[in-house]
Write an enzyme that holds these catalytic residues in place. Structure first.
Site, PDB file in Angstrom:
ATOM      1  N   SER A 162       0.828  -1.204   0.000  1.00 38.33           N
ATOM      2  CA  SER A 162       0.000   0.000   0.000  1.00 38.33           C
ATOM      3  C   SER A 162       0.865   1.259   0.000  1.00 38.33           C
ATOM      4  CB  SER A 162      -0.969  -0.042   1.185  1.00 38.33           C
ATOM      5  OG  SER A 162      -1.953   0.949   1.090  1.00 38.33           O
ATOM      6  N   ASP A 256     -10.251  -3.255  -5.151  1.00 36.83           N
ATOM      7  CA  ASP A 256      -9.386  -2.242  -4.533  1.00 36.83           C
ATOM      8  C   ASP A 256      -9.482  -0.957  -5.349  1.00 36.83           C
ATOM      9  OD1 ASP A 256      -7.374  -0.714  -3.392  1.00 36.83           O
ATOM     10  OD2 ASP A 256      -5.808  -2.217  -3.634  1.00 36.83           O
ATOM     11  N   HIS A 286      -8.225  -4.579  -0.909  1.00 37.90           N
ATOM     12  CA  HIS A 286      -6.982  -3.921  -0.511  1.00 37.90           C
ATOM     13  C   HIS A 286      -6.582  -4.429   0.878  1.00 37.90           C
ATOM     14  CE1 HIS A 286      -4.087  -0.579  -0.597  1.00 37.90           C
ATOM     15  NE2 HIS A 286      -4.266  -0.539   0.722  1.00 37.90           N
TER      16      HIS A 286
END
Length: 322
Positions: A162, A256, A286
């Protein structure tokens, strides 16, 4: 799109209670000060420390001071071992070393590597470029001290998930542009690469579990504070030249908002002649690698990451360094 299983949908419902959009300045400060640590319940959800590994808390250099870091190594293995530097996720605002213990110790065990996870300064107290500059300074320091950690400074990789994927990509750009440490591989797990939030998946998955479009906007604004989102050291997709960067694994999640950030960055690397492996984890949200207790694909994704790290680090001999 594949249907999300019950555990992923449950994770989505739980995560909404902790959305960054629900936190004011005081709430963010409290969240940053809170550390889950490890216990039986926490480890069932987030993963515990991998068996057969050892951990040591150290400090490494940041841009303007010392940073907490954690060294993970396979127990009983003699060096020098490959060196992996990890940057945690959390939207540049949240996250800590405990949250990536499963990632880092799993890599240490499976790859036979020394993994150093770095706890960089967080926004909004420390806005961009504090986090990225911290991560680059830490990389340089860790590589310079590789022998101290039982690691090989000629076999180095970066990885992150991320926001950590963003920082890994940015650090790879910085190392190339600044003639810094030679990086053999970058492992980018659902990375944010376009902080203009222009990827089509932002709208397609605006209400996805774990991370929503509103969350993306909030994290971006807290991190940049109105600064240029197109700067390559904030959004690596906008670098004018992606050639000469390390080979990459780019993993993305189907459900996501920033799925296409990873796919677009992989395409940009490939167009510049950089070897890239890209995998879309179907049915996943995600953050799947942070929730191995909820996300069925987490073990497979971890195995893929470890295989790619082993491939690129074990074939990088010191003699190949110019």
């Amino acid at each position: 799109m594949a249907r999300m299983d019950l555990r992923v949908r449950l994770l989505g419902l739980l995560s909404r209670r902790f959305s960054i959009t629900r936190l004011d300045a005081e709430g963010i400060a409290q969240a940053q000060a809170r550390h889950l640590g490890h216990n039986r319940v926490v480890d069932v959800v987030f993963g515990g420390v991998a068996p057969g590994t050892e951990q040591e808390d150290v400090e490494v250099a940041g841009q303007v001071g010392r940073l907490p870091a954690r060294v993970h190594r396979p127990a009983g293995e003699e060096g020098p071992l490959p060196l992996v530097v990890d940057f945690h996720g959390g939207g540049w605002v949240l996250g800590d070393l405990d949250g990536v213990d499963w990632h880092c110790s799993s890599v240490a065990a499976a790859v036979g590597a020394v993994v150093v996870s770095v706890d960089y300064r967080l926004a909004p107290t420390h806005r961009w470029p504090a986090g990225s500059e911290d991560c680059y300074a830490a990389l340089c320091d860790v590589v310079a001290r590789a022998a101290e950690f039982g690691a090989d400074p000629d076999r180095v990789a970066v990885m992150g998930d991320s926001a950590g994927g963003n920082l890994s990509a940015v650090v790879a750009l910085m190392a190339r542009d600044r003639n810094g440490p030679r990086i053999a591989f970058q492992g980018l797990v659902y990375p944010a690469t376009d902080l203009t939030l222009s990827s089509p998946s932002i709208e397609e998955n605006a209400d996805a579990p774990v991370l929503t479009k509103a969350d993306c906007v909030a994290f971006r604004d807290l991190y940049l504070g109105g600064q240029d989102p197109r700067d390559p050291y904030a959004s690596p997709l906008f670098a004018t030249d992606h050639s000469g960067l390390p080979p990459a694994l780019v993993q993305v999640a189907e459900h996501d908002p920033i799925r296409d950030d990873g796919l677009r960055y992989a395409a940009a690397l490939r167009a510049a002649g950089v070897p890239v492996r890209t995998t879309t984890y179907v049915g996943m949200p995600h953050g799947y690698l942070s929730f191995p207790g909820f996300c069925r694909s987490a073990p497979q994704a971890m195995a893929e990451l470890c295989a790619e790290l082993a491939l690129h680090l074990r074939t990088e001999a010191p003699a190949a360094r110019s």
